[in-house]
Design an enzyme around this catalytic site. Structure first.
Site, PDB file in Angstrom:
ATOM      1  N   HIS A 513       0.860  -1.177   0.000  1.00 12.03           N
ATOM      2  CA  HIS A 513       0.000   0.000   0.000  1.00 12.03           C
ATOM      3  C   HIS A 513       0.900   1.231   0.000  1.00 12.03           C
ATOM      4  O   HIS A 513       1.043   1.908   0.998  1.00 12.03           O
ATOM      5  CB  HIS A 513      -0.923  -0.015   1.220  1.00 12.03           C
ATOM      6  CG  HIS A 513      -1.725  -1.285   1.336  1.00 12.03           C
ATOM      7  ND1 HIS A 513      -2.352  -1.680   2.489  1.00 12.03           N
ATOM      8  CD2 HIS A 513      -2.005  -2.246   0.426  1.00 12.03           C
ATOM      9  CE1 HIS A 513      -2.986  -2.826   2.278  1.00 12.03           C
ATOM     10  NE2 HIS A 513      -2.786  -3.196   1.037  1.00 12.03           N
TER      11      HIS A 513
HETATM   12  C1  LIG Z   1       0.346  -9.337  -1.941  1.00 10.12           C
HETATM   13  C2  LIG Z   1      -0.598  -8.174  -2.084  1.00 10.12           C
HETATM   14  C3  LIG Z   1      -1.787  -8.120  -1.351  1.00 10.12           C
HETATM   15  C4  LIG Z   1      -2.654  -7.047  -1.477  1.00 10.12           C
HETATM   16  N1  LIG Z   1      -3.830  -7.061  -0.789  1.00 10.12           N
HETATM   17  C5  LIG Z   1      -4.678  -6.019  -0.916  1.00 10.12           C
HETATM   18  C6  LIG Z   1      -5.947  -6.011  -0.242  1.00 10.12           C
HETATM   19  O1  LIG Z   1      -6.318  -6.967   0.423  1.00 10.12           O
HETATM   20  N2  LIG Z   1      -6.739  -4.918  -0.361  1.00 10.12           N
HETATM   21  C7  LIG Z   1      -6.377  -3.843  -1.103  1.00 10.12           C
HETATM   22  O2  LIG Z   1      -7.141  -2.878  -1.157  1.00 10.12           O
HETATM   23  N3  LIG Z   1      -5.210  -3.843  -1.781  1.00 10.12           N
HETATM   24  C8  LIG Z   1      -4.368  -4.902  -1.698  1.00 10.12           C
HETATM   25  N4  LIG Z   1      -3.187  -4.898  -2.396  1.00 10.12           N
HETATM   26  C9  LIG Z   1      -2.883  -3.724  -3.234  1.00 10.12           C
HETATM   27  C10 LIG Z   1      -3.548  -3.820  -4.590  1.00 10.12           C
HETATM   28  O3  LIG Z   1      -3.128  -4.965  -5.242  1.00 10.12           O
HETATM   29  C11 LIG Z   1      -3.203  -2.572  -5.385  1.00 10.12           C
HETATM   30  O4  LIG Z   1      -3.694  -1.441  -4.697  1.00 10.12           O
HETATM   31  C12 LIG Z   1      -3.828  -2.537  -6.763  1.00 10.12           C
HETATM   32  O5  LIG Z   1      -3.625  -3.740  -7.446  1.00 10.12           O
HETATM   33  C13 LIG Z   1      -3.240  -1.357  -7.525  1.00 10.12           C
HETATM   34  O6  LIG Z   1      -3.697  -1.331  -8.853  1.00 10.12           O
HETATM   35  P1  LIG Z   1      -2.924  -0.467  -9.935  1.00 10.12           P
HETATM   36  O7  LIG Z   1      -3.622  -0.631 -11.221  1.00 10.12           O
HETATM   37  O8  LIG Z   1      -2.744   0.915  -9.412  1.00 10.12           O
HETATM   38  O9  LIG Z   1      -1.445  -1.063  -9.978  1.00 10.12           O
HETATM   39  P2  LIG Z   1      -0.895  -2.526 -10.302  1.00 10.12           P
HETATM   40  O10 LIG Z   1      -1.860  -3.575 -10.003  1.00 10.12           O
HETATM   41  O11 LIG Z   1       0.426  -2.589  -9.640  1.00 10.12           O
HETATM   42  O12 LIG Z   1      -0.703  -2.487 -11.873  1.00 10.12           O
HETATM   43  C14 LIG Z   1       0.288  -1.709 -12.467  1.00 10.12           C
HETATM   44  C15 LIG Z   1       0.847  -2.448 -13.660  1.00 10.12           C
HETATM   45  O13 LIG Z   1       1.727  -1.577 -14.343  1.00 10.12           O
HETATM   46  C16 LIG Z   1       2.805  -2.298 -14.827  1.00 10.12           C
HETATM   47  N5  LIG Z   1       3.928  -1.367 -15.046  1.00 10.12           N
HETATM   48  C17 LIG Z   1       4.645  -0.701 -14.111  1.00 10.12           C
HETATM   49  N6  LIG Z   1       5.570   0.072 -14.696  1.00 10.12           N
HETATM   50  C18 LIG Z   1       5.436  -0.096 -16.035  1.00 10.12           C
HETATM   51  C19 LIG Z   1       6.110   0.439 -17.160  1.00 10.12           C
HETATM   52  N7  LIG Z   1       7.101   1.323 -17.029  1.00 10.12           N
HETATM   53  N8  LIG Z   1       5.730   0.027 -18.383  1.00 10.12           N
HETATM   54  C20 LIG Z   1       4.707  -0.865 -18.541  1.00 10.12           C
HETATM   55  N9  LIG Z   1       4.037  -1.401 -17.495  1.00 10.12           N
HETATM   56  C21 LIG Z   1       4.399  -1.016 -16.262  1.00 10.12           C
HETATM   57  C22 LIG Z   1       3.074  -3.322 -13.765  1.00 10.12           C
HETATM   58  O14 LIG Z   1       3.772  -4.422 -14.298  1.00 10.12           O
HETATM   59  C23 LIG Z   1       1.665  -3.668 -13.288  1.00 10.12           C
HETATM   60  O15 LIG Z   1       1.147  -4.782 -13.937  1.00 10.12           O
HETATM   61  C24 LIG Z   1      -2.317  -5.976  -2.319  1.00 10.12           C
HETATM   62  C25 LIG Z   1      -1.134  -6.022  -3.062  1.00 10.12           C
HETATM   63  C26 LIG Z   1      -0.288  -7.108  -2.963  1.00 10.12           C
HETATM   64  C27 LIG Z   1       0.950  -7.163  -3.788  1.00 10.12           C
END
Ligand SMILES: Cc1cc2nc3c(=O)[nH]c(=O)nc-3n(C[C@H](O)[C@H](O)[C@H](O)COP(=O)(O)OP(=O)(O)OC[C@H]3O[C@@H](n4cnc5c(N)ncnc54)[C@H](O)[C@@H]3O)c2cc1C
Ligand code: SF4
Lengths: 584, 250
Positions: A513
């Site tokens: 987070h």
């Molecule tokens: C083990 C774990 C448990 C979690 N449990 C919870 C929970 O219970 N409740 C909760 O609210 N949240 C939880 N989270 C957090 C939650 O997963 C994230 O808040 C959420 O997935 C964020 O979504 P996002 O789209 O912002 O980023 P992400 O899901 O991180 O997606 C971003 C994507 O961008 C890609 N990327 C990054 N840089 C580049 C680049 N330069 N070029 C191309 N692609 C790139 C990455 O590879 C990734 O696939 C958890 C996270 C983890 C790891």
């Protein structure tokens, strides 16, 4: 020279929850979207299949689904006096990579934040006066209220099939739910999770202490569910392999089984995996983003993808890094307190207590990522902070997410026959009560670019400067004392409080987070994006996700990330597409 | 001759993998009784034992001095005792060998660019040594130390002497020169517990002895039927990934 591709309407840098939600909504509105994802393509049917997904070593310990830090990581130091050094292996957080990002292997605890969170500055001033706010504490109102977000929370909860019990339906407090939550227009789309024995004991104890326990909201399906977009999910089996694993029952809502297939079905979504974006390109005016440049990791080729709208959906560190390496906006300087990019980096903290319940068969191996009973009595501003020396708080929960044997490492660091006896005894009887604690922004905690270390593409690593402040330490002590009391009331023996250590460490896993660095606000001199996560100066650039959160709450972030992203999608479709410009 | 050494010679003399030797002891009542007092003792899903005459394990990373050290060390970290087999019997030395020969040993997916600098404990591991190199560097240094102190390699010391040396490494009281003893010990203990509790597919946790010790049922399709049944014991039918694939029963 980079190969230049034909322009598309929109490009997503990263294909997780944020990129997926925007792709689904925009493609259905007729917009052509390219998703660039640095990680591999993941076919859940193959990669998350039983029994192979239940491999603790591969996924739980070696982090098989997370970011490959040999290519990109960050550097870390507690304070500016230290030299930041690279995080050489993952630890404190597990960044996502591949289809669905971290959403493919999250827990699924899906919260709405408290109304107080969005107006933290004005509410704190009104209740306690400016004097209650540390000079170095940079809290601010977000420029969007809970009431404005409510319909989009609802939309995310329906898309992700959240199971829970409402505590405040249209202003009426509901028995069995969270009485402190903001008013909801409607019930959760699914009933709450089954309650484990640990949760049951917590429920009884906290109730008798006068607190208000309720089931934690869950993206682990509590029954078979078809969402409003027509995507079907299975029921959770409480398999105990949720956090860090993909779900073999298709029961954990993830971008992979909700928004991404919805976007794909339109025929307007093109996902390119193994595509690492290295730069956002601006036109000569510096007011318009024209394209992104990425490296095709299979060929090494540099490719330019022009687009009308550019969305950074690459999680906190990726978003901040791309702004910094593309030199978009002013770098935050903690000394002068000028500049915005990198400001207000925050992280979820924890406190809690552990003990043993020697006479109970707890079946600790069973559980689900979001199985929990929670009290919200000590979160946000739900209790009087006068004289406590800190602001905000944390949610306190008994979670049963499944104790896997290596990670729970029975007996801790010890060894020998005595350890072996202790481990055999302890495994099924160890209990913990956790407080998920907010961290508020401080002047010295920030992100910038490292002067020394580089990623595999020659770009500087993001440098994190972060440590706990008095606010966090005092609050941790306060919440630790409460968890200790609860655990004792539950009948536990050998109860030990686990507060924050003196300094933040990048080594043990704490939470993924990570927030801030490209925060939202009304004032461009202290924020990067407006409350629609639209760049203050570049109207066709959107920096989406928890990077935009001005502070961190006592709840997991993704419910609020989802709501904010749906709100942006709605504004784009209803207003921006017809008349591109700044959203107000 | 020490217990550990005797056991090692015994295993080698038989030409059998410790994996298969572990089997007999697994069914010994103490493990079952300890872990699951209320569960029926039978284990329906118990797969067939490694066939007699199966080829002995051949180390792929460790040389003979190193494998002798690791076998002796893991046997002290998680000893065979009244609760049943320990790490040696569970094949943990083989597990570590396999891990060090693979991408983990090569620090696969770790950031590996300099400059190298010592940091604070909060900044994590900063040595320019891959896990495989840590073992390779540490073991001869430890044997040098035990030769000076006890005139024997670590593997040939008595169990009590081995425990003293392991404690010395753990506390950093033994000086290994440029290599921090505590760093090596941390790798060794972490890898030993991994091997004892990881799926048997990785060469350790033979016959799921680690899981049976603590009462972790392994790879079960579902717990949804029992999550709310607080007083009914779970029928402990231990299973591993290999239990579901006929060609690879473990
Ligand atoms: C083990 C774990 C448990 C979690 N449990 C919870 C929970 O219970 N409740 C909760 O609210 N949240 C939880 N989270 C957090 C939650 O997963 C994230 O808040 C959420 O997935 C964020 O979504 P996002 O789209 O912002 O980023 P992400 O899901 O991180 O997606 C971003 C994507 O961008 C890609 N990327 C990054 N840089 C580049 C680049 N330069 N070029 C191309 N692609 C790139 C990455 O590879 C990734 O696939 C958890 C996270 C983890 C790891
Ligand atoms: S606990 Fe439930 S949602 Fe999580 S992986 Fe297991 S079956 Fe899927």
């Amino acid at each position: 020279m980079a190969k230049k591709l034909p322009a598309v309407d929109a490009v997503m840098v990263g294909v997780g929850w944020t990129g997926g939600i925007l792709a689904a909504e925009l493609t259905r509105a007729g917009v052509s979207v390219v998703g660039l994802e640095r990680g591999p393509s993941r076919d859940s049917n193959i990669e998350f299949a039983f029994p192979h997904i239940r491999d603790e070593l591969k996924y739980g310990i070696r982090f098989g689904l997370a970011q490959d830090v040999s290519r990109d990581t960050l550097t870390f130091r507690n304070s500016a006096e230290q030299t930041a050094l690279p995080m050489r292996q993952l630890g404190s957080f597990l960044l996502g990579s591949g289809t669905g990002g971290a959403g493919a292997h999250w827990n699924g605890q899906t919260w709405r934040w408290t109304p107080y969170d969005f107006e933290i500055l004005s509410q704190t001033r009104a209740r306690y006066g400016q004097g209650a706010i540390d000079e170095d504490m940079q809290i601010q109102d977000w420029g969007v209220t809970y009431q404005q977000l409510e319909p989009f929370y609802d939309k995310f909860e329906r898309t992700a099939g959240i199971g829970g019990k409402a505590g405040n339906l249209q202003g009426k407090i509901q028995a069995g739910g969270n009485p402190f939550e903001g008013a909801r227009a409607s019930e959760y789309p699914n009933p709450p999770m089954k309650r484990s024995q640990l949760g049951d004991l917590f429920q009884t104890a906290t109730q008798s202490m006068g607190y208000h326990p309720f089931p934690g909201p869950s993206a682990n399906m509590t029954q078979a569910y078809t969402n409003p977009d027509g995507q079907s999910l299975g029921a959770c089996m409480y398999c105990g392999h949720c956090e860090r694993f993909g779900c073999d029952y298709n029961a954990k809502a993830s971008p992979n089984n909700t928004v991404l297939p919805t976007a794909m079905a339109t025929g307007k979504f093109d996902v390119r995996h193994n595509a690492n974006v290295v730069r956002v390109n601006m036109d000569s005016s510096g007011k318009r983003a024209v394209s992104v440049t990425y490296i095709d990791l299979l060929t090494g080729e540099e490719i330019e993808q022009p687009a009308d709208m550019i969305f950074l959906t690459s999680f906190t560190f990726g978003n901040v890094k791309l702004l910094l390496v593309s030199k978009i906006g002013d770098v935050y300087d903690p000394v002068t307190n000028k500049g915005t990019v990198g400001r207000n980096y925050t992280y979820q903290l924890s406190a809690g207590a552990g003990g043993t319940l020697d006479d109970k068969d707890l079946k600790v191996f069973a559980g689900a990522g979001a199985e929990s009973v929670v009290i919200d009595d000590f979160n946000g501003d739900h209790f009087d902070h006068t004289g406590l020396g800190f602001l905000h708080g944390g949610s306190i929960s008994a979670s049963s997410s499944g104790a896997r044997p290596i990670q729970s490492n029975p007996g801790g660091a010890a060894w020998g026959s005595a350890w072996k006896h202790a481990a055999a005894q302890a495994y099924n009887h160890s209990v913990g009560i956790g407080a998920q604690v907010s961290s508020l922004p401080f002047r010295s905690n920030h992100l910038d670019l490292d002067p020394t270390y580089r990623d595999a593409y020659g770009l500087p690593l993001v440098r994190m400067t972060f440590d706990y402040r008095g606010n966090e330490s005092k609050r941790s002590q306060y919440l630790t004392a409460i968890t200790t009391k609860i655990l004792t009331a539950m009948g536990a023996k050998n109860v030990v409080g686990r507060g924050l250590p003196e300094h933040y460490s990048i080594v043990p896993y704490q939470s993924t987070h990570n927030q801030g660095g490209a925060i939202m606000g009304m004032d461009p001199s202290t924020s990067v994006v407006n409350p629609y996560m639209q760049h203050h100066q570049v109207s066709n650039l959107f920096v989406v996700g928890a990077s935009s959160f001005p502070h961190n709450s006592g709840f997991n972030p993704t419910g609020t990330v989802g709501a904010m992203t749906y709100r942006l999608a709605d504004a784009l479709i209803k207003r921006y597409l017809k008349n591109p410009g700044f959203l107000t | 001759m020490s217990d550990a050494n005797e056991r090692r010679k015994f295993l080698k003399g038989l030409g059998l993998a410790a994996v298969s030797l572990g089997i007999g002891s697994v069914a010994e009542p103490p493990v079952e009784a300890q872990a699951q007092p209320a569960a029926p003792p039978a284990m329906p899903a118990m797969p067939a034992a490694t066939p007699a005459g199966a080829s002995p394990y051949t180390y792929v990373f460790f040389n003979s001095t190193e494998s002798a050290f690791v076998e002796a060390a893991v046997a002290r970290l998680i000893p065979k005792d009244d609760l049943g087999p320990g790490a040696l019997e569970a094949g943990v030395a083989y597990y570590i060998d396999g891990q060090l020969a693979g991408w983990y040993g090569e620090a696969g997916r770790w950031y590996w660019q300099g400059p190298w600098q010592q940091g604070t404990p909060q900044q994590g591991y900063q040595l320019p040594l891959k896990p495989s190199e840590v073992y390779r560097a540490a073991i001869p240094l430890i044997n040098d130390y035990t030769q000076k102190q006890f005139k024997a390699d670590f593997a040939d010391l008595s169990a009590a002497q081995q425990d003293t040396v392991l404690s010395g490494l753990e506390k950093g009281d033994i000086d290994l020169g440029r290599l921090p003893a505590r760093t090596f010990f941390a790798f060794l203990l972490q890898n030993t517990k991994e091997g004892f509790f990881a799926d048997p597919t990785y060469g350790g946790n033979a016959q799921m002895v680690g899981w049976k010790l603590i009462g972790y049922p392994g790879v079960q399709p579902s717990y949804s039927q029992i999550i709310e049944q607080y007083t009914t014991p779970f029928p402990m039918t231990y299973a591993s990934i290999g239990s579901y694939t006929e060609d690879n029963p473990r």
